[in-house]
Write a protein that holds these residues in place. Structure first.
Motif, short mmCIF file in Angstrom:
data_model
loop_
_atom_site.label_atom_id
_atom_site.label_comp_id
_atom_site.label_asym_id
_atom_site.label_seq_id
_atom_site.Cartn_x
_atom_site.Cartn_y
_atom_site.Cartn_z
N ARG A 94 0.83 -1.21 0.00
CA ARG A 94 0.00 0.00 0.00
C ARG A 94 0.86 1.26 0.00
NH1 ARG A 94 -2.75 -2.13 5.34
NH2 ARG A 94 -2.15 -4.03 4.22
N LEU A 95 2.10 1.15 0.52
CA LEU A 95 2.99 2.32 0.54
C LEU A 95 3.49 2.66 -0.86
CD1 LEU A 95 5.11 1.56 3.75
CD2 LEU A 95 3.14 3.10 3.51
N ILE A 96 3.77 1.66 -1.67
CA ILE A 96 4.22 1.97 -3.04
C ILE A 96 3.02 2.32 -3.92
CG2 ILE A 96 6.23 0.49 -2.72
CD1 ILE A 96 5.04 -1.46 -4.75
N LEU A 97 1.87 1.70 -3.64
CA LEU A 97 0.68 1.98 -4.45
C LEU A 97 0.15 3.38 -4.22
CD1 LEU A 97 -1.27 -1.40 -4.11
CD2 LEU A 97 -0.26 -0.48 -6.20
N CYS A 98 0.24 3.87 -2.98
CA CYS A 98 -0.36 5.19 -2.72
C CYS A 98 0.34 6.28 -3.52
CB CYS A 98 -0.36 5.49 -1.22
SG CYS A 98 1.24 5.85 -0.48
N ASP A 99 1.66 6.17 -3.70
CA ASP A 99 2.35 7.16 -4.52
C ASP A 99 1.97 7.02 -6.00
OD1 ASP A 99 3.57 8.41 -2.43
OD2 ASP A 99 5.54 7.49 -2.71
N ALA A 100 1.79 5.77 -6.45
CA ALA A 100 1.37 5.55 -7.84
C ALA A 100 -0.04 6.09 -8.07
CB ALA A 100 1.43 4.07 -8.18
N LEU A 101 -0.92 5.91 -7.11
CA LEU A 101 -2.30 6.39 -7.24
C LEU A 101 -2.35 7.92 -7.26
CD1 LEU A 101 -4.01 3.77 -4.91
CD2 LEU A 101 -4.28 3.94 -7.39
N THR A 102 -1.48 8.55 -6.50
CA THR A 102 -1.39 10.00 -6.55
C THR A 102 -0.85 10.46 -7.90
OG1 THR A 102 -1.05 10.14 -4.15
CG2 THR A 102 -0.38 12.04 -5.47
N TYR A 103 0.16 9.77 -8.41
CA TYR A 103 0.75 10.09 -9.71
C TYR A 103 -0.30 9.98 -10.82
CZ TYR A 103 4.42 10.16 -13.32
OH TYR A 103 5.23 10.49 -14.38
N ALA A 104 -1.27 9.05 -10.65
CA ALA A 104 -2.29 8.83 -11.67
C ALA A 104 -3.16 10.07 -11.91
CB ALA A 104 -3.19 7.65 -11.26
N GLU A 105 -3.25 10.97 -10.94
CA GLU A 105 -4.11 12.15 -11.07
C GLU A 105 -3.72 13.02 -12.26
OE1 GLU A 105 -4.62 14.55 -7.62
OE2 GLU A 105 -4.83 12.83 -6.28
N ARG A 106 -2.42 13.02 -12.60
CA ARG A 106 -1.96 13.92 -13.66
C ARG A 106 -2.55 13.57 -15.02
NH1 ARG A 106 4.25 13.85 -13.78
NH2 ARG A 106 3.86 14.09 -11.55
N TYR A 107 -3.09 12.37 -15.17
CA TYR A 107 -3.66 11.94 -16.45
C TYR A 107 -5.15 12.25 -16.57
CZ TYR A 107 0.75 9.51 -16.95
OH TYR A 107 2.09 9.22 -17.04
N LYS A 108 -5.74 12.84 -15.51
CA LYS A 108 -7.18 13.13 -15.50
C LYS A 108 -7.96 11.91 -16.02
CE LYS A 108 -6.66 18.14 -16.03
NZ LYS A 108 -5.23 18.13 -15.67
N PRO A 109 -7.80 10.79 -15.34
CA PRO A 109 -8.30 9.51 -15.88
C PRO A 109 -9.81 9.37 -15.87
CG PRO A 109 -7.46 9.20 -13.66
CD PRO A 109 -7.14 10.61 -14.04
N GLU A 110 -10.28 8.59 -16.82
CA GLU A 110 -11.68 8.17 -16.81
C GLU A 110 -11.94 7.25 -15.64
OE1 GLU A 110 -14.77 5.38 -19.39
OE2 GLU A 110 -12.85 5.96 -20.27
N ALA A 111 -10.97 6.37 -15.36
CA ALA A 111 -11.06 5.44 -14.25
C ALA A 111 -9.67 4.93 -13.93
CB ALA A 111 -11.98 4.27 -14.58
N VAL A 112 -9.47 4.52 -12.69
CA VAL A 112 -8.21 3.91 -12.26
C VAL A 112 -8.54 2.58 -11.61
CG1 VAL A 112 -6.20 4.12 -10.74
CG2 VAL A 112 -7.10 6.15 -11.89
N VAL A 113 -7.82 1.54 -12.02
CA VAL A 113 -7.97 0.22 -11.41
C VAL A 113 -6.59 -0.25 -10.99
CG1 VAL A 113 -8.71 -2.17 -11.72
CG2 VAL A 113 -9.95 -0.33 -12.88
N ASP A 114 -6.43 -0.56 -9.71
CA ASP A 114 -5.16 -1.13 -9.28
C ASP A 114 -5.32 -2.62 -9.02
OD1 ASP A 114 -5.07 -1.89 -6.24
OD2 ASP A 114 -6.09 0.05 -6.24
#
Length: 496
Positions: free
Chosen positions: A352-372
């Motif tokens: 969860r510690l490595i994923l949380c930074d990746a999930l924050t990074y995902a915001e820059r793409y203004k995604p339709e959806a995010v699935v981890d």
């Protein structure tokens, strides 16, 4: 393994073996009946002796029947006609392949599409059949010196009517692409941790970009992550001599102005637990802690191979979690890319510690959806066993679409609650949150932790700790949840 579609009668097909179905009660499918008539009723006579009742998965090999072009005939049981479902359909194909591999058949012609389950169309049945055949044929022997045991089945043709055969060419191509993606996912996950390091995964991402012009890859090294402020991810990597990597893949074949779907895959290439060291038993299986990352790479390969018209971004935070004098310690406080601080109460809750930074990074793409996708918690295995993946999310339509895709593909998921009540379990006296919430509801509190970093877009989390690999005698990667995700993406592409 090569696949093909052919039209023609079962009696005149040139093949090492023709495969036909028998329902319970010794009821022959049309192709089996045609073979029976051509052979002067020999199949009926053999069945009357009780050699095969037609139970799902039963097989019986008949060599050199008169009046038939194929060298051999393989009868495979399909169970009760009204009860044949996705599970039985896959089992019948898998058991047929197993019988063919034992006999060393070089090729086979499957005449089972005439009997596909109710509730499916023929294209869907074909895709599932291809995946079942390829799964049964798969073996990981890259590190075995003696490969003489490699089986001989090289090609499988599926037999259909002339019109249907033309219509099934595209579904076959799609199925082959998905099967290739699953094989890549399995190969990467089955690799030993001393080979499949974060740098190895980065090289694999680069290889995909060189193989497919539709895939673009960027790899961030430790220095780049430090400049961004990925403090949670880097804290996990501190204990290892293997440098971390943050892999970004882009595939944009959908509408030019369309928002992308972002897929995030946990990439812990080996998880010792860190200072919170895991028990020694089955620790070798912690090489599978990068199965989410492997799935993302497999999905990108499958999409590129079939030229699926979607916009995708893949994010793979990848590290090795090891104990050392530099390792993250229980009680340490780290600052994530989002700026939120985290008290680390257990270093084995590192995903969860490595994923949380990746999930924050995902915001820059203004995604339709995010699935981890993450092998996140043993608690999910306790809750659901190894049949479905755990599914949680903040967007009902997204969660429902993933559940539906899981049912359709046979790669099922089960939704767990993500109520605000669980957030209280993550309170910390010293930081914005703790990285664990205690023994109760471990899979849910892990997702609740991730939810704090996903408030700005539709998000779903797949906990694949119980589904990404098998243990025991059948130990090995399963390739899940690639079938689920690919089914969902194909549905999205079809909807435009």
């Amino acid at each position: 393994m090569e696949f093909g579609i052919k039209s023609g009668s079962a009696t005149s097909i040139k093949s090492a073996c023709v495969v036909v179905g028998v329902f319970e009660g010794r009821k022959l499918t049309p192709s089996a009946q045609a073979l029976d008539e051509a052979s002067g009723g020999q199949i009926s006579q053999i069945l009357k002796r009780g050699d095969l009742e037609g139970k799902c998965g039963q097989t019986l090999l008949l060599p050199a029947l008169p009046g038939i072009t194929a060298e051999r005939v393989l009868l495979v049981g399909l169970g009760q006609a009204r009860e044949l479902d996705l599970k039985g359909w896959k089992k019948a194909h898998a058991e047929a392949v197993g019988a063919l591999l034992e006999r060393g058949a070089g090729d086979a012609a499957f005449c089972l599409l005439e009997a596909f389950p109710r509730g499916m169309d023929m294209a869907e049945a074909l895709r599932l059949a291809v995946l079942a055949v390829d799964e049964r044929d798969y073996r990981f022997d890259q590190f075995k010196r003696d490969k003489n045991g490699k089986r001989a089945l090289k090609r499988v043709n599926f037999i259909a009517g002339r019109k249907e055969a033309r219509e099934l060419e595209e579904p076959l191509r799609q199925a082959e692409a998905i099967a290739g993606g699953i094989r890549l996912t399995k190969d990467l996950a089955n690799m030993p941790g001393n080979v499949c390091t974060p740098s190895y995964l980065a090289d694999e991402a680069r290889r995909l970009a060189s193989l497919y012009t539709t895939i673009h890859t960027e790899v961030l090294d430790q220095s780049a992550m430090e400049q961004l402020g990925m403090g949670a991810l880097l804290a996990v990597a501190r204990g290892s001599s293997q440098p971390p990597r943050f892999i970004v893949l882009e595939y944009r074949q959908g509408p030019e102005d369309g928002k992308p779907v972002v897929l995030v895959g946990k990439g812990v290439t080996f998880d010792s637990g860190g200072i919170s060291l895991k028990p020694g038993e089955k620790m070798d299986e912690m090489k599978y802690d990068m199965s989410g990352a492997a799935s993302v790479l497999g999905i990108f390969a499958a999409c590129a191979e079939m030229r699926l018209p979607v916009n995708l971004v893949g994010l793979i935070p990848t590290v090795e979690n090891m104990p050392s004098g530099h390792a993250l310690k229980p009680g340490d406080i780290v600052t994530s890319l989002s700026g939120q601080t985290i008290e680390v109460l257990n270093t084995d809750a590192e995903g969860r510690l490595i994923l949380c930074d990746a999930l924050t990074y995902a915001e820059r793409y203004k995604p339709e959806a995010v699935v981890d996708m993450a092998t996140l918690t043993g608690a999910c295995v306790i809750a659901l066993a190894r049949f479905p993946s755990g599914l949680l999310g903040n967007h009902r339509p997204l969660v429902q679409a993933l559940l539906k895709a899981g049912e359709k593909s046979g790669d099922r998921a089960w939704e767990l609650p993500l109520w605000d009540d669980y957030q209280d379990l993550l309170k910390s006296n010293f930081a914005d949150m703790a990285n664990i919430g205690g023994r109760e509801g471990g899979a849910i509190t892990a997702a609740s932790f991730l939810a704090r970093f996903t408030k700005n877009y539709p998000w779903a989390h797949l906990d694949i700790a119980g589904t990404a690999w098998n243990s025991g005698d059948k130990k090995g990667a399963t390739g899940r949840p690639l079938p689920l995700i690919m089914t969902w993406l194909m549905e999205k592409a079809a909807q435009g």
